[in-house]
Design an enzyme around this catalytic site. Structure first.
Site, mmCIF file in Angstrom:
data_model
loop_
_atom_site.group_PDB
_atom_site.id
_atom_site.type_symbol
_atom_site.label_atom_id
_atom_site.label_comp_id
_atom_site.label_asym_id
_atom_site.label_seq_id
_atom_site.Cartn_x
_atom_site.Cartn_y
_atom_site.Cartn_z
ATOM 1 N N GLY A 42 0.080 -7.392 7.214
ATOM 2 C CA GLY A 42 -1.027 -6.610 7.734
ATOM 3 C C GLY A 42 -1.681 -7.315 8.897
ATOM 4 N N GLY A 43 -2.832 -6.786 9.297
ATOM 5 C CA GLY A 43 -3.519 -7.342 10.460
ATOM 6 C C GLY A 43 -4.083 -8.722 10.228
ATOM 7 N N LYS A 61 -1.679 -12.795 -0.900
ATOM 8 C CA LYS A 61 -1.994 -12.500 0.498
ATOM 9 C C LYS A 61 -2.365 -13.821 1.172
ATOM 10 C CE LYS A 61 -4.493 -8.945 1.860
ATOM 11 N NZ LYS A 61 -5.652 -8.076 2.185
ATOM 12 N N ASP A 71 -10.491 1.488 5.651
ATOM 13 C CA ASP A 71 -9.112 1.246 6.105
ATOM 14 C C ASP A 71 -8.117 1.849 5.119
ATOM 15 O OD1 ASP A 71 -7.192 0.296 7.856
ATOM 16 O OD2 ASP A 71 -7.014 -1.639 6.850
#
Length: 518
Positions: free
Chosen positions: A362-363, A381, A478
């Site tokens: 992801g970003g 993550k 998001d």
């Protein structure tokens, strides 16, 4: 705030550093305008030599010697060894090039070995020089094999092609006659007007091993091809083993020098060299300064990370202040105790963040699959290193997800901050994310209407909990297929709260204050 100010200040320094670097490159081009990539390379491939052969030894000897041999006069020919391993070599710089000759020849000679590996003959053209070798004697033999670099097709068209073509033809003809008349250099450059202040600048040259008549013949071929291909464009070039031509709308060559202006030219070169050295020293100073600032910034982020870890993990009874938010009649939320998992355990679980365990990106970072020592599967993550933005997302996720418990929200089961690493550990979702099914022509067929309806209901329940039923009113901000995870029964769970925000319910806040005042 002070850390953010320093990061902003660092960005300003980076822009200044980039500006100075570009200025240095510009000044260096004044003294050494040789380009890194060749204009064209001819590799016939009709015959190859073998590795470690006598021919290769002779060729490498030629390559090593030509920069120093060519530089004094701008032209050099030699033959090394004996048949059948004899190498015939030629190197020549453009007629207006002096101090950049050796550099250009060196780059071109090394390039020809890479671009024409094991070829027993090859020719490479750079903007300022040419290098050619062969197993056959080609000296004094005119060879015209006109080549058009791709560079020609990128030029724009002229507004008046008829007038331009006539002026170009006349200029190239005059320059060809001038070059043929100078048997020593076989080179000429000049300009011609095309109306107003606009001019065409041209250059022609033959290899110095040719006779004047052979040079004239080669240039006639080149002129015909150049006018034919490029007379409607603002620039053009044609290359051949024995000669070449080029034109531009700007003075791309150095004017010929004589005894009256050689001193002035030397002074300009010295001034440019001095300025380049000064800028290089300044650039070095800025590099050292930026490096020290980056180390300081890194230490500040590490310090902030340790403080955040202490607040969120080590002190389970610490309070997280939420200014301007009223949650259950209070502006503070008691933090839940969140397990701290050491980095060594996470590295072991993910096989040191192996690419084979990568689930997605992801970003703010990459997600890996892991297996803890007790056999429990997890998703890790790994947020961006040395990033204030990554630290902010870490804090946001821990503050929000640790407070939320719902079957349609992904569960955060631990975290870790060590060295540069900021890790969030979630429950593992076997069926990955919704986009993994939706955007695949095969897997999307597995999403029957019943499964799709169940996923929709799960997302709706999760959002309803965030908006109405949780202690904190959360706006995700998001929500997209990649942030909807699916468990082993294809139940939807909303994930990735890095951009989520606590929403202030103005009406509820006013009612709470009214009740309090009563």
């Amino acid at each position: 705030m002070s850390l953010l100010f320093r990061i902003t200040q660092q960005n300003s320094t980076s822009y200044m550093l980039l500006f100075l670097f570009l200025l240095l490159c510009l000044l260096l081009l004044v003294c050494d305008p040789c380009r890194g990539d060749p204009l064209f390379t001819i590799c016939p491939g009709v015959s190859n030599y073998t590795s470690n052969s006598k021919f290769e030894s002779n060729l490498k000897q030629f390559i090593q010697s030509i920069p120093s041999k060519t530089s004094p006069t701008g032209f050099y020919t030699t033959s090394l060894g004996s048949s059948p391993d004899q190498v015939y070599g030629l190197a020549q710089c453009r007629g207006d090039v002096t101090i950049s000759c050796a550099s250009c020849i060196n780059n071109a000679s090394l390039g020809v070995l890479k671009l024409c590996p094991y070829g027993k003959e090859a020719t490479i053209f750079d903007e300022l020089c040419e290098v050619r070798y062969s197993y056959q004697n080609f000296f004094s033999h005119m060879v015209y094999n006109g080549k058009y670099p791709v560079w020609n097709s990128t030029n724009q068209s002229v507004s008046d092609p008829v007038t331009f073509a006539e002026a170009l033809k006349n200029l190239l003809g005059q320059l060809s006659n001038k070059a043929v008349g100078d048997a020593k250099s076989l080179y000429a450059s000049g300009e011609t007007g095309i109306g107003g202040e606009n001019k065409i600048y041209g250059l022609v040259q033959c290899t110095k091993d040719l006779s004047s008549s052979s040079c004239g013949e080669c240039l006639r071929y080149a002129q015909g091809d150049l006018v034919g291909c490029c007379s409607r464009r603002v620039a053009g070039i044609v290359l051949s083993a024995s000669c070449g031509m080029r034109f531009e709308l700007y003075p791309f060559f150095q004017e010929s020098t004589d005894g009256n202006n050689r001193k002035g030219k030397t002074s300009k070169i010295l001034i440019a060299a001095c300025v380049s050295v000064a800028v290089a020293l300044l650039l070095t100073g800025f590099c050292l300064y930026c490096r020290s600032q980056k180390k300081k910034e890194h230490k500040d982020i590490e310090r902030s990370g340790r403080a955040l870890l202490h607040e969120l993990v080590i002190s389970p009874h610490a309070t997280i202040h939420s200014p301007r938010n009223i949650v259950d009649g209070s502006d503070e939320v008691n933090n839940q105790e969140l397990p701290l998992i050491d980095l060594a355990t996470i590295r072991l679980a993910t096989e040191n963040f192996s690419d084979s365990n990568k689930l997605g990106q992801g970003g703010f970072g990459i997600v890996y699959k892991g297996v803890l020592p007790d056999g429990k599967e997890i998703a890790v993550k790994r947020l961006s290193k040395r990033s204030w933005q990554g630290l902010e997302e870490f804090k946001n996720e821990v503050i929000l997800i640790a407070q939320l418990q719902h079957r349609n929200l992904v569960r955060l089961i631990g975290c870790s901050i060590e060295d540069d690493e900021k890790l969030l550990i979630y429950e593992f979702m076997p069926n990955r994310s919704l986009d993994w099914f939706l955007f695949d022509q095969t897997r999307c067929k597995m999403l029957t209407w019943g499964i799709r309806f169940n996923i929709i209901l799960g997302i709706a329940r999760g959002l309803l909990y965030l908006h109405e039923d949780s202690r904190l009113k959360i706006i995700h901000r998001d929500l997209k297929p990649s942030n909807v995870l699916l468990d082993d029964e294809m139940n939807a769970k909303i994930s990735d709260f890095g951009m989520a925000r606590i929403f202030v319910d103005i009406w509820r806040q006013s009612m709470l204050w009214r009740d309090f005042s009563l």
